[in-house]
Scaffold this active site. Sequence first.
Site, mmCIF file in Angstrom:
data_model
loop_
_atom_site.group_PDB
_atom_site.id
_atom_site.type_symbol
_atom_site.label_atom_id
_atom_site.label_comp_id
_atom_site.label_asym_id
_atom_site.label_seq_id
_atom_site.Cartn_x
_atom_site.Cartn_y
_atom_site.Cartn_z
ATOM 1 N N TYR A 114 0.837 -1.188 0.000
ATOM 2 C CA TYR A 114 0.000 0.000 0.000
ATOM 3 C C TYR A 114 0.883 1.252 0.000
ATOM 4 C CZ TYR A 114 -3.220 -3.604 1.730
ATOM 5 O OH TYR A 114 -3.948 -4.759 1.910
ATOM 6 N N PRO B 154 -14.784 -7.697 2.633
ATOM 7 C CA PRO B 154 -15.832 -8.435 3.337
ATOM 8 C C PRO B 154 -17.260 -8.012 3.019
ATOM 9 C CG PRO B 154 -14.833 -6.837 4.802
ATOM 10 C CD PRO B 154 -14.008 -6.826 3.551
ATOM 11 N N GLY C 86 -20.080 -6.389 -3.078
ATOM 12 C CA GLY C 86 -21.327 -6.681 -3.781
ATOM 13 C C GLY C 86 -22.590 -6.561 -2.961
#
Length: 291
Positions: free
Chosen positions: A56, A203, A206
């Site tokens: 990151y 987690p 969608g």
Amino acid sequence: MTATTFRIGGDLGVRRLGFGAMQLPTERGPAREASLRVARRAVELGVTLIDTAHLYGGGANEELLAEALYPYADGLLVTTKVGVARSAESGEWGLDGRPEVLRDQVENALRRLRVERLELLQLHRIDPEVPLADQLGALRELQTAGKVGRLGLSEITVAELDEARAIIDVASVQNRYSLLDREHESVLAACEAAGIAFLPWRPVAGAASGASAAAAEITAVADELGATPAQVSLAWLLDRSPVVLPIPGTARIDHLEENVAAADLRLTPAHHDRLDRLDDLGRPGRPAERA
């Protein structure tokens, strides 16, 4: 009642609902200031598990967390990952599990996070070009030297977990997993059987897209409970297994507060039954990004 805490490696206690720092902007300016506020708010809300990685921003995310949170509150675990590096020739990121690279990334993580020991370190990905024994052996040496407390892995199969456990004590596994993406169900089962922490990344993927029958059902359950689809997804994960430690990420304080509140959401048996069946309605495609 669902347990709110878990002991990683059998002794490192954390609250099960953590925070993934990947989405926090690190560039100088207003976006960085907002990131600092989000990280600090997470701790204020009682989060004790924060996930970052060398990938990151090439360590920039680690530096951001140290700026926001050092000196760290008692009981706060900032876990990082190594094993992905930027090519000096192409500038592209790729797997790199060479022992010297892993050792260098660990030393840099210690410096950036301003600690003498990483209480939990995870191998970001297994590099197929380097023997697993060499990769884990290098991390085990750092553990023996007192620079690492516990070791974990990310995006692995059950077979790879078994192979790794013959070399090191595996304290955690970080695989992609959610209410609508249960590809790694067998890995979760193996972790539960062994008491290994399972940190699902993405987690809530969608859950609120509204693009599928499954997402519509999650929204319906959320409406019945006076909650959001993300909260329902996180509550389902917390109920799914006592070894599950979700690490939802966000760069917004309102979303952070929404996510943390999911720990108090109670699903009824009927809701569980409806949600458990959703995997049969289709899962999202494999994401390109790495967590």
